[in-house]
Design a protein around this motif. Structure first.
Motif: not given
Length: 292
Positions: A163-173, A200-203, A208-211
């Motif tokens: 979305t405009d405020t929440n870019p696409s990112h991975p979710v791992v189950t 955080e950090g996916y972009s 090392a900056d991933n949260v």
């Protein structure tokens, strides 16, 4: 007849005492048990970081896979990674990729200070255009801080709709079914699910900056055949930046642990990179060491 009556009474009394003793044991949860759970949690997150980085690196550069060794900016330089198809070979969509991460037999120190040895073997079908990826992995004589892990996990990696405020990112189950054997010889079986979302950090290209935000629940079977059910009641936070401080990556969140009708909590803190968590049972709190 008196002897028989006395024997029966004595036996009944002994059984009653034993039963009460068993009930008392079942009413207690200790800091030592919480430490065992925490050490398994730390190992699970370290393995998840390794597997996820290696799968992602293949999509980042399908020919080289970024590197044949883990990047020093992420986890470690002492592991050797081999791949089928071999590094240097272009991978076509639909090809099954197998990567073996070999930490050797002496002990490989990860950047957060944890020591691993043995192998993790991952496999997945290369599908660059898919929004969902499944990664299988197994352990081959694998140890994390002298704890041996046997079993398998399945990762399902799904990209969210941006979305405009929440870019696409991975979710791992992560589906877990494994046995952890501690140096004492005691073995613990864990079955359940953890869901890990990068917040955080996916972009950025820097790992090392991933949260990460982690939720889920699982059961752990203890050597005495008792079962602990663990539920993440306040999302856990994993900060890759704690690598620089040589500390465990799990820094925040609460796991609620139940055994019969008894409840305890394990609190990982306020986000500070450290080696500690707080275990609370029956109103009494204990600080435990969760790192190596």
């Amino acid at each position: 007849m008196k002897k028989t009556t006395s024997f029966i009474f004595g036996l009944a009394l002994a059984l009653t005492i034993f039963s009460c003793s068993k009930d008392d044991d079942n009413s207690t949860m200790t800091a030592e048990e919480a430490t065992i759970n925490a050490k398994m949690d730390i190992a699970s997150d370290d393995v998840a970081d390794i597997v996820e980085e290696q799968e992602s690196s293949t999509y980042a550069n399908s020919v080289s896979g970024k590197t044949e060794q883990l990047s020093p900016s992420t986890l470690s330089t002492c592991a050797t990674v081999t791949r089928v198809p071999a590094f240097g070979t272009a991978i076509t969509p639909g090809t099954t990729v197998t990567k073996t991460i070999d930490f050797g037999t002496v002990g490989c120190v990860l950047a957060n200070g944890n020591v691993v040895k043995g192998k993790i073997i991952i496999s997945f079908v290369f599908q660059p255009d898919a929004t969902t990826h499944t990664i299988n992995y197994t352990f081959d004589d694998f140890y994390h801080n002298a704890i041996k892990f046997v079993g398998s996990k399945v990762f399902t990696r799904t990209m969210t709709v941006g979305t405009d405020t929440n870019p696409s990112h991975p979710v791992v189950t992560m589906d877990m079914d494994m046995v952890a054997t501690f140096p004492s010889g005691n073995s613990y079986t864990r079955v359940g699910q953890r869901v890990r979302e990068i917040i955080e950090g996916y972009s950025t290209p820097v790992f090392a900056d991933n949260v990460y935000r982690v939720t889920g629940s699982w059961t752990t079977l203890f050597p005495d055949s008792s079962i602990r059910t663990s539920t993440i009641t306040s999302p856990l936070k994993v900060k890759m930046s704690c690598i620089a401080a040589n500390k465990p990556l799990l820094v925040q969140g609460v796991i609620t642990i139940t055994r019969n009708d008894n409840v305890s909590t394990l609190d990982y803190g306020d986000g500070t990179c450290d080696n500690f968590a707080v275990f609370t049972f029956n109103g009494t709190s204990y600080t435990i060491v969760i790192g190596n």
